[in-house]
Structure formats: structure tokens, C-alpha cells
Design an enzyme around this catalytic site. Structure first.
Site: not given
Length: 355
Positions: A204, A55, A193, A144, A146
Site C-alpha cells: 500500500d 475526515n 503503516e 489505502g 492509511s
């Protein structure tokens, strides 16, 4: 050590109320989306570990023998180790990244290396793996992506190194980990994160780990009762943003103008609490007036928040006008003016149930 192919997926999220305020200890309400990130892990005998993120155009391979020789004493033995700036500088050298600047793509590589070395360090020999991660979530849109990436990595690596069990049994097509192992996945995902965002709230990765709808405050999670589904339209503005930069901006404004920003964060929390109260009542018997309250909460947030948390962009007005023509109530927490705009549609006779 895992010997078979492992496929893991985790959902994205949208924060209904409490964006930014949650970083400062306030209540936030978040729900999982039916957009997911997927990870495929295949053990190898090539002596290499490879990471492919189609991606965002990342494909890197490292020699396991080289990684094995690294001084990983900075990854202390014991429980989950929080990354420090010194850790990240060492990882940049390993990844061959510039010490001066790291963009979003490279942060994804750093998060992988950190989790791989930290989780697998107890193994006598680091595992040789081929990992591919792809997603239905647009990066930098506030959904969200990540966190889902970090959750997938943590779950796959913990399973590979047998730190948690593989929940799939013979004949199972899909499964999930038990509660205690989800807690371990969530702890490690939070560290991923932190590599990417610096000072995330943790909401998240929590919603990506457990799914459903959650009330989140300072690491404490409470599943919401099953309320009727709100009809929410997510509109991608196609304007990427950096959560790390936005969070830092709000923190700087809070330090500079505490008497202005602090009351706004409290007001944002009050909206979250009111929404939570109404959703709780709706679990038993939804009523029209309750939907009307929920439709008004986003308007209050949109009007009040920019005064002390000015992160909107010029595109905002162009994005909102078409929505207002369709008689749709806009939910515009600061984080989604860049990235994803959350729109609440008016109540119709047909009721949907939140999954």
C-alpha cells in the site's frame, strides 16, 4: 528547517490481485487511484504542534516543550526505526490514550506522533507545526487511506527537517521527489503503516509513494509496462473493516489449517502471475481474448478464496446482485467484501490507457 507552507498529496490504491496473499510473500498487482490524500503543513512560532484530521474528527495539540522533555531513547539513532509494542505503549501515554484499547482514529494519532518524534528527533529543537490532513479516500474501505496518510506525513516531516530536499522550485506549481528520496519516504511510511496495521505487506505505501501500476513481492517492486486501462467500478459497501484484524484472521487460519490455506495463497498468486502475463502482452497489442482472460481471473478468485479465508459479510450478496444484472464481472478479493467492491466492466470498443 522549512519556513514556508508545504502541500503534499499521495494517491490511494486498489489491489487487482494478491490481496492477503501478499502479506505471506506472494505476488500482488496494485494500481494507484485518482483519489488522493492531501496534507498541508505550516511552520509555527507558537511552541505547539497540532494535528487536524477533519475526515475522522480528530484535532489535537501538544506543547513542543513537553514533547522535548520526553525520553525518546527508545527511538534509536541511525536508520529507520521499526516501532515495537513498547514504543506504542509509550506513545499512548504521550497522546493520553487508553492503554487497553485503541481505535482507528487513535491509531492515526499514534502514527503521527511516532513519525514526528522519530524523524524530527535529530533537530536541536522539535519543530512547531500546524498540520491538516484531508482525503478523498473513505477510511476502512481497502483503498489505502492509511498508507496515503503515512506517505504524506513522512514526506512532509522529512522535508521540514531537511532530511530530503524540497523539490519545488520558484514558479513550480507541482513537483515530485527523485528516486532516492522516494525510497526514504517509502521506508518511513511503512513504519507508519506498521503502527496502524501491525504487520502490513508494504504494498500500500509503495503504490502510494510511486503511483502507477506495480508488481510487489516481499518489498521488491517492479513497475508494470503500460497496459490498456481496465474499466473498473469501485463500489463503497459502507461497511468499514479493519485491515489489521483481517490480516491477523488469515494468519491464524494459516497456522491452524496450513494444508488448506497455504494452497489457496499459492492459487491466489497464480492468478496474479497470469494477470501480469496478460497485461504484459497487452502493452504491445491488446486483443479481445486478453480482456476475456482478465475478466475471468476475478471470478476464479471470488469462488476459491472464501473456502480458506472466510471474511465475507452478509451484505455481499445484496451488493453483488445489482452488479450482475448490469453484466459486470465482479472482482471480490477477501479484503473488499468489507469496504470496497471492485467490479470489472465488459470490454467496449473504446480503449482507455492506464495512467
Amino acid at each position: 528547517m522549512l519556513s514556508e507552507v508545504l502541500l503534499v498529496s499521495a494517491p490511494g490504491k486498489v489491489i487487482l490481485h494478491g490481496e492477503h496473499a501478499v502479506v505471506h510473500g506472494k505476488v500482488a498487482l496494485a494500481v494507484a487511484l485518482n483519489l488522493r490524500t492531501f496534507l498541508r503543513l505550516q511552520p509555527q512560532t507558537s511552541g505547539k504542534v497540532s494535528l487536524n484530521l477533519p475526515n475522522i474528527g480528530i484535532k489535537q495539540t501538544w506543547e513542543v516543550a513537553r514533547l522535548q522533555l520526553l525520553d525518546t531513547s527508545f527511538l534509536e539513532q541511525g536508520d529507520v526505526t521499526a516501532p515495537t509494542p513498547e514504543h506504542l505503549e509509550k506513545l499512548k501515554e504521550v497522546a493520553g490514550l487508553s492503554v487497553d484499547g485503541v481505535d482507528t482514529k487513535n491509531l492515526a494519532v499514534l502514527a503521527f506522533l511516532y513519525l514526528y518524534l522519530a524523524i524530527c528527533r535529530k533537530q536541536r529543537v522539535l519543530p512547531s507545526l500546524d498540520i491538516v490532513v484531508w482525503s478523498e479516500l473513505p477510511p476502512g474501505a481497502g483503498l489505502g487511506s492509511s498508507a496515503a496518510y503515512s506517505v504524506c506525513l513522512a514526506a512532509a516531516l522529512l522535508t521540514t527537517c531537511e532530511e530530503i530536499n524540497n523539490p519545488l522550485k520558484d514558479g513550480d506549481g507541482i513537483s515530485r521527489w527523485p528516486e532516492e528520496e522516494l525510497k526514504s519516504i517509502n521506508k518511513w511510511a511503512f513504519q507508519g503503516e506498521r503502527v496502524i496495521h501491525g504487520n502490513p505487506s508494504g504494498v500500500d505505501n509503495a503504490i502510494s509513494t510511486w503511483g502507477g501500476a506495480l508488481r510487489y513481492q516481499q518489498g521488491r517492486m517492479l513497475s508494470l509496462k503500460r497496459p490498456p486501462t481496465l474499466q473498473i467500478l469501485l463500489t463503497d459497501t459502507k461497511v468499514p473493516r479493519s485491515t489489521k484484524a483481517l490480516v491477523a484472521g488469515v494468519r491464524n487460519r494459516l497456522i491452524r489449517f496450513p494444508e488448506i490455506v497455504a494452497p489457496l495463497l499459492t492459487s491466489i498468486e497464480a492468478i496474479s502471475l497470469e494477470c501480469e502475463r496478460v497485461l504484459g502482452e497487452m502493452a504491445a497489442a491488446p486483443a479481445l481474448e486478453q480482456y476475456l482472460v482478465l475478466e475471468q481471473c476475478p471470478v476464479i478468485a471470488a469462488v476459491s478464496a472464501p473456502c480458506g479465508i472466510p471474511v465475507c459479510i452478509p451484505l455481499r450478496n445484496e451488493t453483488i446482485k445489482p452488479a450482475s444484472w448490469g453484466d459486470i464481472t465482479s472482482s471480490l478479493p477477501p479484503s473488499v467484501w468489507e469496504g470496497e467492491v471492485c467490479l470489472h466492466q465488459p470490454l467496449e470498443e473504446k480503449e482507455l490507457r492506464l495512467n
